[in-house]
Scaffold this motif. Structure first.
Motif, PDB file in Angstrom:
ATOM      1  N   MET A 159       0.827  -1.207   0.000  1.00 36.50           N
ATOM      2  CA  MET A 159       0.000   0.000   0.000  1.00 36.50           C
ATOM      3  C   MET A 159       0.861   1.258   0.000  1.00 36.50           C
ATOM      4  SD  MET A 159      -3.106  -1.134   2.546  1.00 36.50           S
ATOM      5  CE  MET A 159      -4.153   0.210   1.986  1.00 36.50           C
ATOM      6  N   THR A 160       1.974   1.226   0.721  1.00 39.28           N
ATOM      7  CA  THR A 160       2.891   2.363   0.676  1.00 39.28           C
ATOM      8  C   THR A 160       3.498   2.498  -0.712  1.00 39.28           C
ATOM      9  OG1 THR A 160       3.414   1.999   3.015  1.00 39.28           O
ATOM     10  CG2 THR A 160       4.906   3.403   1.768  1.00 39.28           C
ATOM     11  N   GLY A 161       3.758   1.350  -1.352  1.00 38.75           N
ATOM     12  CA  GLY A 161       4.294   1.379  -2.705  1.00 38.75           C
ATOM     13  C   GLY A 161       3.336   1.997  -3.708  1.00 38.75           C
ATOM     14  N   VAL A 162       2.027   1.810  -3.496  1.00 36.51           N
ATOM     15  CA  VAL A 162       1.043   2.428  -4.389  1.00 36.51           C
ATOM     16  C   VAL A 162       1.144   3.949  -4.322  1.00 36.51           C
ATOM     17  CG1 VAL A 162      -1.421   2.740  -4.826  1.00 36.51           C
ATOM     18  CG2 VAL A 162      -0.531   0.472  -4.311  1.00 36.51           C
ATOM     19  N   TRP A 163       1.255   4.475  -3.093  1.00 34.83           N
ATOM     20  CA  TRP A 163       1.400   5.925  -2.955  1.00 34.83           C
ATOM     21  C   TRP A 163       2.700   6.405  -3.600  1.00 34.83           C
ATOM     22  CZ3 TRP A 163      -2.419   8.956  -2.130  1.00 34.83           C
ATOM     23  CH2 TRP A 163      -3.481   8.593  -1.304  1.00 34.83           C
ATOM     24  N   ALA A 164       3.782   5.647  -3.401  1.00 33.94           N
ATOM     25  CA  ALA A 164       5.060   6.035  -3.993  1.00 33.94           C
ATOM     26  C   ALA A 164       4.985   6.010  -5.518  1.00 33.94           C
ATOM     27  CB  ALA A 164       6.166   5.105  -3.494  1.00 33.94           C
TER      28      ALA A 164
END
Length: 320
Positions: free
Chosen positions: A129-134
């Motif tokens: 999920m953090t990767g999606v924002w990144a």
């Protein structure tokens, strides 16, 4: 609220939730392994009951060096090997006044895995999920560097029937000089206020002859963060109303008498608090169904779901 702040809140909720879950499960895992390392004595126990619970645990009766008899429940992987009446070696701390037993077989790590596996799964979800924002940020930067072309944009408000995602969306109908129109969903931005009554001339960065998202630049220089692919037609599963600003609301459709006190619209972040509480309730129910109401599992489920539900909702890009 600007998209950068929405992203910051989204990442904060994800990381804070995982940090609490990691502290809870990691602390219990450390305590378990520390106690197991002190278990240097071995006793021969007897399985008095097998197939206990959904995980088919076993209950074992064993006696320590002091002559005290214990009956404990153990989780095992080889359930067929430890049937009722079979021998089960138990390791324990000989210096403890009331020792707890551990499986002496080093291959039987079910209790420890019950703590470490959920921790690894939660870490994978948080990382994804953090990767999606990144990825959204990187894609926005790279697309914004591409050459721009003038187009005409009309702001449209969409409404989703699904309740688990943000119900409102913002779409831009982009028309080029040849009259061809494409649709791009964007994150809501306060700069869209005032561009709802008539088409606005914008600069579109990226190619409009592919499905790749484009970055739309407003006349004041504000660049809107794209969400999803570029579409050839209007979204099929959303209800589109007439053009309106992102800051508009239901009150804009009525004439309010003079002197009427209008309560401010509820901030969208309050929905985050409601979803956090709702996620905690869902986690509690799941713990009763899957973890049989144990304290460690219950708190773990509550922390995990309390962070997951608002994180998914924020990731769906609620309107400011």
């Amino acid at each position: 609220m600007k998209p950068s702040r929405v992203a910051l809140i989204g990442v904060t909720v994800i990381l804070a939730g995982y940090a609490l879950l990691a502290a809870w499960l990691g602390g219990h895992a450390y305590a378990y392994t520390t106690a197991r390392d002190r278990a240097t004595a071995t006793a021969s126990g007897t399985v008095v009951e097998d197939g206990v619970g959904d995980d088919e645990d076993i209950r074992v009766r064993w006696t320590d060096r002091s002559g005290h008899t214990h009956v404990e429940r153990f989780g095992v992987y080889d359930t067929g090997r430890y049937a009722e009446g079979r021998r089960f070696p138990v390791a324990y701390d000989p210096d403890a006044a009331d020792p707890s037993g551990f499986p002496a077989d080093p291959e039987e790590t079910a209790a420890e895995d019950d703590l470490l596996v959920p921790l690894a799964l939660a870490g994978s979800v948080a990382l994804a999920m953090t990767g999606v924002w990144a990825w959204r940020g990187v894609r926005f930067r790279l697309t914004g560097r591409r050459p721009g072309r003038p187009m005409t944009a009309v702001v449209r408000a969409g409404e989703r029937p699904q309740g688990w995602r943000a119900p409102e969306t913002t779409w831009l109908a982009l028309t080029d000089g040849d009259g061809r129109t494409v649709w791009q969903r964007v994150m809501g931005h306060p700069a869209l206020h005032g561009h709802d009554r008539e088409p606005v001339e914008v600069t579109v960065h990226g190619r409009t002859d592919t499905r790749r998202p484009v970055v739309v630049e407003l006349p004041d220089g504000t660049r809107l963060v794209p969400l999803g692919r570029l579409r050839r037609g209007a979204p099929l599963h959303e209800l589109l109303d007439r053009p309106r600003s992102a800051a508009g609301g239901l009150r804009d459709a009525f004439v309010i008498p003079a002197g009427t006190v209008v309560r401010p619209a509820r901030a969208w972040w309050r929905q985050v608090l409601l979803l956090t509480g709702g996620g905690a309730v869902v986690g509690l129910v799941m713990s009763l169904a899957l973890a049989e109401g144990g304290l460690t599992g219950t708190v773990g489920f509550v922390l995990a779901m309390g962070a997951l539900l608002p994180s998914v909702w924020i990731l769906s890009a609620p309107q400011p």
